[in-house]
Design an enzyme around this catalytic site. Sequence first.
Site, PDB file in Angstrom:
ATOM      1  N   ASN A   5       0.846  -1.196   0.000  1.00 49.87           N
ATOM      2  CA  ASN A   5       0.000   0.000   0.000  1.00 49.87           C
ATOM      3  C   ASN A   5       0.878   1.240   0.000  1.00 49.87           C
ATOM      4  OD1 ASN A   5       0.457   0.903   2.880  1.00 49.87           O
ATOM      5  ND2 ASN A   5      -0.329  -1.179   3.225  1.00 49.87           N
ATOM      6  N   LEU A   6       0.260   2.406   0.004  1.00 49.33           N
ATOM      7  CA  LEU A   6       0.998   3.652  -0.221  1.00 49.33           C
ATOM      8  C   LEU A   6       1.614   4.261   1.038  1.00 49.33           C
ATOM      9  CD1 LEU A   6      -1.276   5.387  -2.871  1.00 49.33           C
ATOM     10  CD2 LEU A   6       0.936   4.274  -3.214  1.00 49.33           C
TER      11      LEU A   6
END
Length: 221
Positions: free
Chosen positions: A30-31
């Site tokens: 994820n970011l």
Amino acid sequence: FVPKRLAGRRVLLTAGPTFEPIDPVRGITNLSSGRMGFAVARACRQAGAEVVVVAGPSGQPTPLGVRRIDVTTAEQMHRAVMGQLDAGRFDVFVAVAAVADWRVANYSASKLKKSEGGAPPALEFAQNPDILATVARRPDAPWCVGFAAESEDLEANGAAKRKRKGVPLLVGNIGHETFGRDENELLLIDATGSRRLPRASKDSLAAELVAEIAARLPALP
Ligand code: C5P
């Protein structure tokens, strides 16, 4: 002069994303940049605490005087956290990591190959352990702080999440564009209500958060 509000305290944190492998060269992540987690770690250290960070893959530098344990997957993060808690007492646990909710159950030890005209592979998922909730349930649980990134009704959803996870303090990220950014805006939710920390750098928010944690901690024996 910065008061050493966490002198004599031991703080354990998680930071960054996790990476859940699909095969030896692919995975799901994820970011999360780890910036907020490492900012909180640095602020805890500056407040005089002994600090251990269990970090998923993150390019963030390790703050001076902070011990870092690098992991890749949520299960590794879970094991590293439990290992730290089994090895010694911690006063505070701050779960900042964006832990993947699911891992790939049908991991392939060899690289998945595409075949001409063949069907794409189907991924199967298994649920990862909830590290924060597990830590909060331990009889020797440190004082626990959770983070939440809710897209709507942060106040109500955050309050419900705080209770569900069984933690005294939950920190909501206001807005969804915080990943990788230098600035953030936070909502602190405890049993008595909520308080907004207006938009500021992650470093100064981390210092404010540490002051809030220190003010709520039970006194040292
Ligand atoms: O349930 P949700 O993922 O929104 O909860 C976020 C909080 O729980 C964060 O503090 C995060 O670090 C922690 N968490 C965890 N282990 C998980 C999922 C979330 O520690 N598997």
